[in-house]
Motif scaffolding. Structure first.
Motif, short mmCIF file in Angstrom:
data_model
loop_
_atom_site.label_atom_id
_atom_site.label_comp_id
_atom_site.label_asym_id
_atom_site.label_seq_id
_atom_site.Cartn_x
_atom_site.Cartn_y
_atom_site.Cartn_z
N ASP A 96 0.83 -1.21 0.00
CA ASP A 96 0.00 0.00 0.00
C ASP A 96 0.86 1.25 0.00
O ASP A 96 0.64 2.17 -0.79
N ALA A 97 1.86 1.26 0.91
CA ALA A 97 2.73 2.42 1.05
C ALA A 97 3.53 2.65 -0.24
O ALA A 97 3.91 3.77 -0.55
N ALA A 98 3.77 1.56 -0.99
CA ALA A 98 4.50 1.71 -2.25
C ALA A 98 3.55 2.08 -3.39
O ALA A 98 3.96 2.11 -4.56
N GLY A 99 2.28 2.29 -3.05
CA GLY A 99 1.31 2.72 -4.06
C GLY A 99 0.76 1.57 -4.89
O GLY A 99 0.22 1.78 -5.98
N ILE A 100 0.88 0.35 -4.38
CA ILE A 100 0.34 -0.79 -5.12
C ILE A 100 -0.81 -1.37 -4.33
O ILE A 100 -0.66 -1.71 -3.15
N LYS A 101 -1.93 -1.47 -5.00
CA LYS A 101 -3.12 -1.95 -4.29
C LYS A 101 -2.95 -3.43 -3.97
O LYS A 101 -2.71 -4.25 -4.86
N ALA A 102 -3.03 -3.76 -2.70
CA ALA A 102 -2.93 -5.16 -2.29
C ALA A 102 -3.75 -5.32 -1.03
O ALA A 102 -3.84 -4.40 -0.22
N ARG A 103 -4.37 -6.49 -0.86
CA ARG A 103 -5.13 -6.68 0.37
C ARG A 103 -4.67 -7.94 1.08
O ARG A 103 -4.29 -8.93 0.46
N TYR A 104 -4.75 -7.88 2.40
CA TYR A 104 -4.47 -9.06 3.22
C TYR A 104 -5.73 -9.93 3.19
O TYR A 104 -6.84 -9.41 3.26
N ALA A 105 -5.57 -11.22 3.05
CA ALA A 105 -6.72 -12.12 3.17
C ALA A 105 -6.41 -13.16 4.23
O ALA A 105 -5.28 -13.65 4.32
N SER A 106 -7.40 -13.47 5.03
CA SER A 106 -7.10 -14.38 6.15
C SER A 106 -7.53 -15.81 5.84
O SER A 106 -8.54 -16.03 5.16
N PRO A 107 -6.78 -16.78 6.35
CA PRO A 107 -7.15 -18.19 6.16
C PRO A 107 -8.56 -18.47 6.69
O PRO A 107 -9.27 -19.30 6.13
N LYS A 108 -8.96 -17.76 7.74
CA LYS A 108 -10.30 -18.02 8.29
C LYS A 108 -11.37 -17.58 7.29
O LYS A 108 -12.27 -18.35 6.95
N ASP A 109 -11.26 -16.34 6.82
CA ASP A 109 -12.31 -15.82 5.92
C ASP A 109 -12.34 -16.54 4.58
O ASP A 109 -13.36 -16.51 3.89
N THR A 110 -11.22 -17.12 4.18
CA THR A 110 -11.21 -17.77 2.87
C THR A 110 -11.47 -19.28 2.97
O THR A 110 -11.51 -19.96 1.96
N GLY A 111 -11.63 -19.77 4.19
CA GLY A 111 -12.03 -21.18 4.34
C GLY A 111 -10.90 -22.19 4.27
O GLY A 111 -11.07 -23.30 3.76
N MET A 112 -9.74 -21.83 4.78
CA MET A 112 -8.60 -22.77 4.84
C MET A 112 -8.80 -23.67 6.08
O MET A 112 -8.26 -23.43 7.15
N VAL A 113 -9.64 -24.69 5.91
CA VAL A 113 -9.93 -25.58 7.04
C VAL A 113 -8.97 -26.77 6.99
O VAL A 113 -8.79 -27.40 5.94
N LEU A 114 -8.37 -27.04 8.14
CA LEU A 114 -7.38 -28.12 8.22
C LEU A 114 -7.86 -29.17 9.22
O LEU A 114 -8.70 -28.90 10.08
N LYS A 115 -7.27 -30.35 9.10
CA LYS A 115 -7.59 -31.40 10.07
C LYS A 115 -6.28 -32.03 10.54
O LYS A 115 -5.21 -31.69 10.05
N GLY A 116 -6.38 -32.97 11.45
CA GLY A 116 -5.16 -33.63 11.94
C GLY A 116 -4.66 -32.97 13.20
O GLY A 116 -5.36 -32.19 13.83
N ASP A 117 -3.40 -33.27 13.53
CA ASP A 117 -2.86 -32.82 14.81
C ASP A 117 -2.36 -31.39 14.74
O ASP A 117 -1.93 -30.92 13.68
N PHE A 118 -2.34 -30.75 15.89
CA PHE A 118 -1.71 -29.43 15.98
C PHE A 118 -0.24 -29.59 15.60
O PHE A 118 0.40 -30.58 15.96
N TYR B 279 -7.40 -23.27 10.02
CA TYR B 279 -8.29 -23.41 11.18
C TYR B 279 -8.90 -24.80 11.21
O TYR B 279 -9.16 -25.38 10.15
N THR B 280 -9.16 -25.28 12.41
CA THR B 280 -9.90 -26.54 12.52
C THR B 280 -11.38 -26.23 12.32
O THR B 280 -11.78 -25.06 12.36
N ARG B 281 -12.18 -27.27 12.16
CA ARG B 281 -13.63 -27.05 12.05
C ARG B 281 -14.18 -26.36 13.30
O ARG B 281 -15.18 -25.65 13.24
N GLU B 282 -13.50 -26.61 14.43
CA GLU B 282 -13.96 -25.99 15.69
C GLU B 282 -13.50 -24.53 15.79
O GLU B 282 -13.87 -23.83 16.73
N GLY B 283 -12.67 -24.10 14.87
CA GLY B 283 -12.27 -22.69 14.86
C GLY B 283 -10.93 -22.40 15.52
O GLY B 283 -10.54 -21.24 15.68
N ASP B 284 -10.18 -23.46 15.91
CA ASP B 284 -8.85 -23.23 16.48
C ASP B 284 -7.82 -23.03 15.37
O ASP B 284 -7.90 -23.68 14.33
N VAL B 285 -6.84 -22.20 15.65
CA VAL B 285 -5.71 -22.05 14.72
C VAL B 285 -4.89 -23.33 14.77
O VAL B 285 -4.64 -23.87 15.84
#
Ligand code: ASP
Length: 454
Positions: A133-155, A187-193
């Motif tokens: 942004d500061a360099a004048g280039i439009k870019a946005r942060y996207a979060s794994p939660k909002d985009t549906g990066m759901v994981l399973k298995g062990d921490f 994120y897990t299905r339960e919402g934990d990182v």
């Protein structure tokens, strides 16, 4: 469209972040940028992920975390300052970390540790987005939660929930412009990182490349290309040409034997989706790097790389007339299966059968149990476990249908006075394995490099 992933060394400080901005700006098809946490700035420096692990440990031990927290914040603050981002982003990161630390009371240790580890990537993605942004280039942060990066298995050892592909694909289809995305966690299905294993931002990049059907997955690191042998063993390889292209099969064989290209998990999504992977150097962006894809133009009689991996052992079983006994091999493998030991190779002779397994899976107690079961079930004439075995893989699609490739390797090793304890070649002919004593490793690799590459 390209998905680019930048590793920790590519984002270790403000100067590196500027390079990343230039690289992304230079090609409008670079639309998804996956970032690691800031890595080492110099030899002896500590990666932010490791600082976060120490911070989590102090918090768990009930110690005063002020200094450990300040050390992490300082890494981001110095980058923010040098990039002219103002104090806002540093304050935001500080608050984020304090919030995570407060979760110690309510989370079990593995969940808390992952929450802390993920802060490295998450905050870096926010900082990098602000720098664009500061360099004048439009870019946005996207979060794994909002985009549906759901994981399973062990921490600490998560895998993707396959339903995530559809969710990610939908989420990314709604974005335009450049997206900065934190690697390493979901994120897990339960919402934990929850995080992937260490180095897992590569996995995130590969997943996103598959989810959006990218034309290329560019993985930016700090080498110009993949070298055909480990430069720690053959330093002069750095002056020679790197590998311009290799196939997925070649990479898999080399990675298996310790080539630090990628870990297996990182390439699975891209390989399944047939997305070409381009390893490139953030510090030399004009270098084309190494392209890894389904097929390539192959020069017959050539080898792409020689890899070596230590830490194997060999279970040797001998029995007169073994070849006439039906089910001998199955019963032998069953003993390993009962012990939950996965085997790597299984070279055999007429009356002998070797099973190569990783040393880490064969503790002394397990070894004793396995040997006694073998004696009980198979009544062999001889059974022993040899340790300190190194495996060498000579890899190249160009070896297929070319006579003399193995002879060349044998001659090279023989001339160096190295004895081979086992050999194995699958019918694909894309690689052959040679097992040697660990003490001979470096000399063997040098001899093979000379034979095939100079
Ligand atoms: N930052 C994490 C690590 O150091 C993940 C990564 O860099 O890929 O393992």
């Amino acid at each position: 469209m390209k998905v680019c992933k930048f590793g920790g060394s590519s984002l270790a400080d403000a100067a590196q972040v500027r390079k990343v901005i230039d690289i992304v700006q230079a090609d409008p098809t670079r639309r998804i940028v996956v970032v690691s946490a800031p890595g080492k700035r110099y030899d002896g420096d500590t990666k932010v992920t490791d600082l976060l692990i120490s911070l989590a440990n102090s918090a768990a031990a009930g110690e005063d975390t002020t200094r450990a927290l300040a050390e992490v914040v300082e890494r981001y603050a110095s980058m923010a300052q040098a990039l002219g981002l103002g104090d806002g982003i540093t304050r935001e990161i500080h608050e984020d970390l304090k919030g995570r630390l407060l979760k110690r009371a309510e989370l079990e240790w593995p969940a808390f540790l992952d929450l802390m580890k993920a802060a490295g990537e998450d905050n870096n993605a926010k900082l990098v987005a602000a720098a664009f942004d500061a360099a004048g280039i439009k870019a946005r942060y996207a979060s794994p939660k909002d985009t549906g990066m759901v994981l399973k298995g062990d921490f600490g050892d998560a895998q993707l929930d396959p339903d995530s592909y559809a969710r990610l694909s939908r989420a990314f289809s709604r974005f335009d412009g450049i997206v900065i995305y934190p690697g390493f966690f979901g994120y897990t299905r339960e919402g934990d990182v929850v995080t992937f294993p260490r180095g897992g931002s590569d996995i995130t990049g590969s997943i996103l490349a598959a989810a959006v059907c990218a034309d290329v997955y560019e993985n930016f690191t700090d080498v110009d290309s993949v070298f055909p042998v480990d430069p720690r063993i053959v330093p002069e390889v750095k002056k020679a040409e790197g590998i311009p292209a290799m196939t997925y099969r070649e990479m898999r064989e080399l990675a298996y034997a310790g080539f630090g290209v990628f870990n297996d998990d990182a390439v699975i999504p891209a390989v399944r989706a047939r997305i070409p992977i381009n390893i490139r150097n953030t510090n030399h962006p004009s270098e084309p790097g190494t392209m890894i894809q389904q097929s390539r133009r192959v020069v017959p009689g050539t080898v792409v790389g020689v890899a070596s991996a230590d830490g194997f052992c060999n279970i040797v079983v001998e029995k007169y007339l073994m070849n006439r006994q039906i089910g001998f091999g199955r019963r032998l493998l069953q003993i390993l299966e009962e012990e939950r030991i996965s085997y790597e190779h299984m070279p055999s002779g007429v009356d002998s059968q070797c099973v190569v397994v990783k040393e880490q899976y064969l503790s002394r107690e397990r070894e004793a149990r396995v040997v006694s079961r073998i004696k009980e079930v198979l009544a062999p004439d001889y059974v022993a476990v040899e340790r300190d075995i190194t495996i060498i893989m000579v890899v190249g699609e160009g070896m297929c249908y070319t006579p003399g490739m193995f002879a060349k390797a044998c001659l090279a090793l023989a001339s160096a006075g190295i004895s081979m304890s086992m050999v194995n070649q699958g019918s694909s002919e894309v690689s052959f394995m040679i097992a040697i004593r660990a003490k001979d490793r470096d000399e063997a690799v040098r001899a093979l490099y000379k034979a095939f590459f100079s």
